[in-house]
Design a protein around this motif. Sequence first.
Motif, PDB file in Angstrom:
ATOM      1  N   GLN A   1       0.939  -1.372   0.115  1.00  0.00           N
ATOM      2  CA  GLN A   1       0.115   0.098  -0.270  1.00  0.00           C
ATOM      3  C   GLN A   1       0.698   1.255   0.122  1.00  0.00           C
ATOM      4  O   GLN A   1       1.669   1.347   0.884  1.00  0.00           O
ATOM      5  N   PRO A   2       0.763   2.081  -1.016  1.00  0.00           N
ATOM      6  CA  PRO A   2       1.616   3.339  -1.088  1.00  0.00           C
ATOM      7  C   PRO A   2       1.112   4.285   0.111  1.00  0.00           C
ATOM      8  O   PRO A   2      -0.102   4.174   0.427  1.00  0.00           O
ATOM      9  N   PRO A   3       1.898   5.392   0.283  1.00  0.00           N
ATOM     10  CA  PRO A   3       1.622   6.498   1.128  1.00  0.00           C
ATOM     11  C   PRO A   3       0.193   7.119   0.306  1.00  0.00           C
ATOM     12  O   PRO A   3       0.276   7.385  -1.070  1.00  0.00           O
ATOM     13  N   ALA A   4      -0.389   7.964   1.182  1.00  0.00           N
ATOM     14  CA  ALA A   4      -1.664   8.603   0.572  1.00  0.00           C
ATOM     15  C   ALA A   4      -1.179   9.898  -0.083  1.00  0.00           C
ATOM     16  O   ALA A   4      -1.397  10.836   0.585  1.00  0.00           O
ATOM     17  N   THR A   5      -0.555  10.008  -0.970  1.00  0.00           N
ATOM     18  CA  THR A   5      -0.013  11.061  -1.662  1.00  0.00           C
ATOM     19  C   THR A   5      -0.099  10.989  -3.132  1.00  0.00           C
ATOM     20  O   THR A   5      -0.457  10.070  -3.681  1.00  0.00           O
ATOM     21  N   VAL A   6      -0.458  12.079  -3.865  1.00  0.00           N
ATOM     22  CA  VAL A   6      -1.047  12.050  -5.246  1.00  0.00           C
ATOM     23  C   VAL A   6       0.145  11.232  -6.138  1.00  0.00           C
ATOM     24  O   VAL A   6      -0.132  10.287  -6.705  1.00  0.00           O
ATOM     25  N   ALA A   7       1.295  11.650  -5.692  1.00  0.00           N
ATOM     26  CA  ALA A   7       2.342  10.914  -6.517  1.00  0.00           C
ATOM     27  C   ALA A   7       2.532   9.409  -6.457  1.00  0.00           C
ATOM     28  O   ALA A   7       2.965   8.516  -7.367  1.00  0.00           O
ATOM     29  N   ALA A   8       2.478   8.925  -4.975  1.00  0.00           N
ATOM     30  CA  ALA A   8       2.584   7.593  -4.463  1.00  0.00           C
ATOM     31  C   ALA A   8       1.223   6.857  -5.316  1.00  0.00           C
ATOM     32  O   ALA A   8       1.362   5.892  -5.868  1.00  0.00           O
ATOM     33  N   LEU A   9      -0.052   7.461  -5.203  1.00  0.00           N
ATOM     34  CA  LEU A   9      -1.073   6.829  -5.592  1.00  0.00           C
ATOM     35  C   LEU A   9      -1.030   6.679  -7.379  1.00  0.00           C
ATOM     36  O   LEU A   9      -1.264   5.795  -7.720  1.00  0.00           O
ATOM     37  N   ARG A  10      -0.594   7.837  -7.886  1.00  0.00           N
ATOM     38  CA  ARG A  10      -0.393   7.759  -9.223  1.00  0.00           C
ATOM     39  C   ARG A  10       0.481   6.851  -9.695  1.00  0.00           C
ATOM     40  O   ARG A  10       0.283   5.791 -10.878  1.00  0.00           O
ATOM     41  N   GLN A  11       1.769   6.588  -9.059  1.00  0.00           N
ATOM     42  CA  GLN A  11       2.585   5.528  -9.388  1.00  0.00           C
ATOM     43  C   GLN A  11       2.021   3.849  -9.126  1.00  0.00           C
ATOM     44  O   GLN A  11       2.244   3.074  -9.909  1.00  0.00           O
ATOM     45  N   ALA A  12       1.341   3.765  -8.035  1.00  0.00           N
ATOM     46  CA  ALA A  12       0.679   2.757  -7.989  1.00  0.00           C
ATOM     47  C   ALA A  12      -0.239   2.269  -8.815  1.00  0.00           C
ATOM     48  O   ALA A  12      -0.510   1.186  -9.389  1.00  0.00           O
TER      49      ALA A  12
ATOM     50  N   PRO B   1     -11.774  18.984  -0.913  1.00  0.00           N
ATOM     51  CA  PRO B   1     -11.813  18.326  -2.023  1.00  0.00           C
ATOM     52  C   PRO B   1     -10.703  17.372  -2.439  1.00  0.00           C
ATOM     53  O   PRO B   1     -10.732  16.203  -2.989  1.00  0.00           O
ATOM     54  N   LEU B   2      -9.514  17.914  -2.152  1.00  0.00           N
ATOM     55  CA  LEU B   2      -8.159  17.196  -2.398  1.00  0.00           C
ATOM     56  C   LEU B   2      -8.097  16.000  -1.502  1.00  0.00           C
ATOM     57  O   LEU B   2      -7.605  14.958  -1.935  1.00  0.00           O
ATOM     58  N   GLN B   3      -8.512  16.296  -0.134  1.00  0.00           N
ATOM     59  CA  GLN B   3      -8.456  15.400   0.747  1.00  0.00           C
ATOM     60  C   GLN B   3      -9.565  14.028   0.372  1.00  0.00           C
ATOM     61  O   GLN B   3      -9.035  12.794   0.504  1.00  0.00           O
ATOM     62  N   ARG B   4     -10.643  14.432  -0.146  1.00  0.00           N
ATOM     63  CA  ARG B   4     -11.685  13.487  -0.591  1.00  0.00           C
ATOM     64  C   ARG B   4     -10.909  12.711  -1.791  1.00  0.00           C
ATOM     65  O   ARG B   4     -11.135  11.479  -1.762  1.00  0.00           O
ATOM     66  N   PHE B   5     -10.232  13.205  -2.721  1.00  0.00           N
ATOM     67  CA  PHE B   5      -9.751  12.505  -3.739  1.00  0.00           C
ATOM     68  C   PHE B   5      -8.775  11.685  -3.220  1.00  0.00           C
ATOM     69  O   PHE B   5      -8.748  10.508  -3.647  1.00  0.00           O
ATOM     70  N   ILE B   6      -7.883  12.182  -2.286  1.00  0.00           N
ATOM     71  CA  ILE B   6      -6.629  11.149  -1.971  1.00  0.00           C
ATOM     72  C   ILE B   6      -7.259   9.919  -1.248  1.00  0.00           C
ATOM     73  O   ILE B   6      -7.010   8.979  -1.458  1.00  0.00           O
ATOM     74  N   ALA B   7      -8.501  10.191  -0.232  1.00  0.00           N
ATOM     75  CA  ALA B   7      -9.012   9.202   0.135  1.00  0.00           C
ATOM     76  C   ALA B   7      -9.526   8.226  -0.409  1.00  0.00           C
ATOM     77  O   ALA B   7      -9.366   6.841  -0.522  1.00  0.00           O
ATOM     78  N   GLN B   8     -10.516   8.820  -1.548  1.00  0.00           N
ATOM     79  CA  GLN B   8     -10.952   7.658  -2.673  1.00  0.00           C
ATOM     80  C   GLN B   8     -10.089   6.949  -3.101  1.00  0.00           C
ATOM     81  O   GLN B   8     -10.250   5.525  -3.426  1.00  0.00           O
ATOM     82  N   TRP B   9      -8.781   7.573  -3.980  1.00  0.00           N
ATOM     83  CA  TRP B   9      -7.950   6.727  -4.748  1.00  0.00           C
ATOM     84  C   TRP B   9      -7.020   6.026  -3.625  1.00  0.00           C
ATOM     85  O   TRP B   9      -6.631   4.805  -4.336  1.00  0.00           O
ATOM     86  N   ALA B  10      -6.898   5.966  -2.542  1.00  0.00           N
ATOM     87  CA  ALA B  10      -6.299   5.324  -1.607  1.00  0.00           C
ATOM     88  C   ALA B  10      -6.965   4.116  -1.508  1.00  0.00           C
ATOM     89  O   ALA B  10      -6.651   2.716  -1.228  1.00  0.00           O
TER      90      ALA B  10
END
Length: 117
Positions: free
Chosen positions: A13-24, A55-64
Amino acid sequence: MTTSAAGQSLIPQPPATVAALRQAIRQIAPAALPAFTRELDQAADQSRQGSDLAPLQRFIAQWAVYVHIQRQPDLAADLRRWEDTAEAGDAAEARRAASAIGQILDEAHAAVGLPSR
């Protein structure tokens, strides 16, 4: 998609960051990258317009949560089966499917450190 032995995660499980989620997502579900990018742009626009990070926090949570599920092929397959059952089943099957989907999502939220929906 990277292969895995039954019951094994494709990636940690990657960290809940945009870059890490994008890479995953690039590794485990590359077809989802356009949606990820589109939704990131929307969340960023909403955050700028409202001077609010929600909105960004919801986005990160959803994609995590999405990554948590998709990195586990058996769990992702179960979710797809329940989603199909919810769409094609009768009312009783749809209720049972909705309950199973809710349980999968609740467990994914907990696994990534988020409160239940």
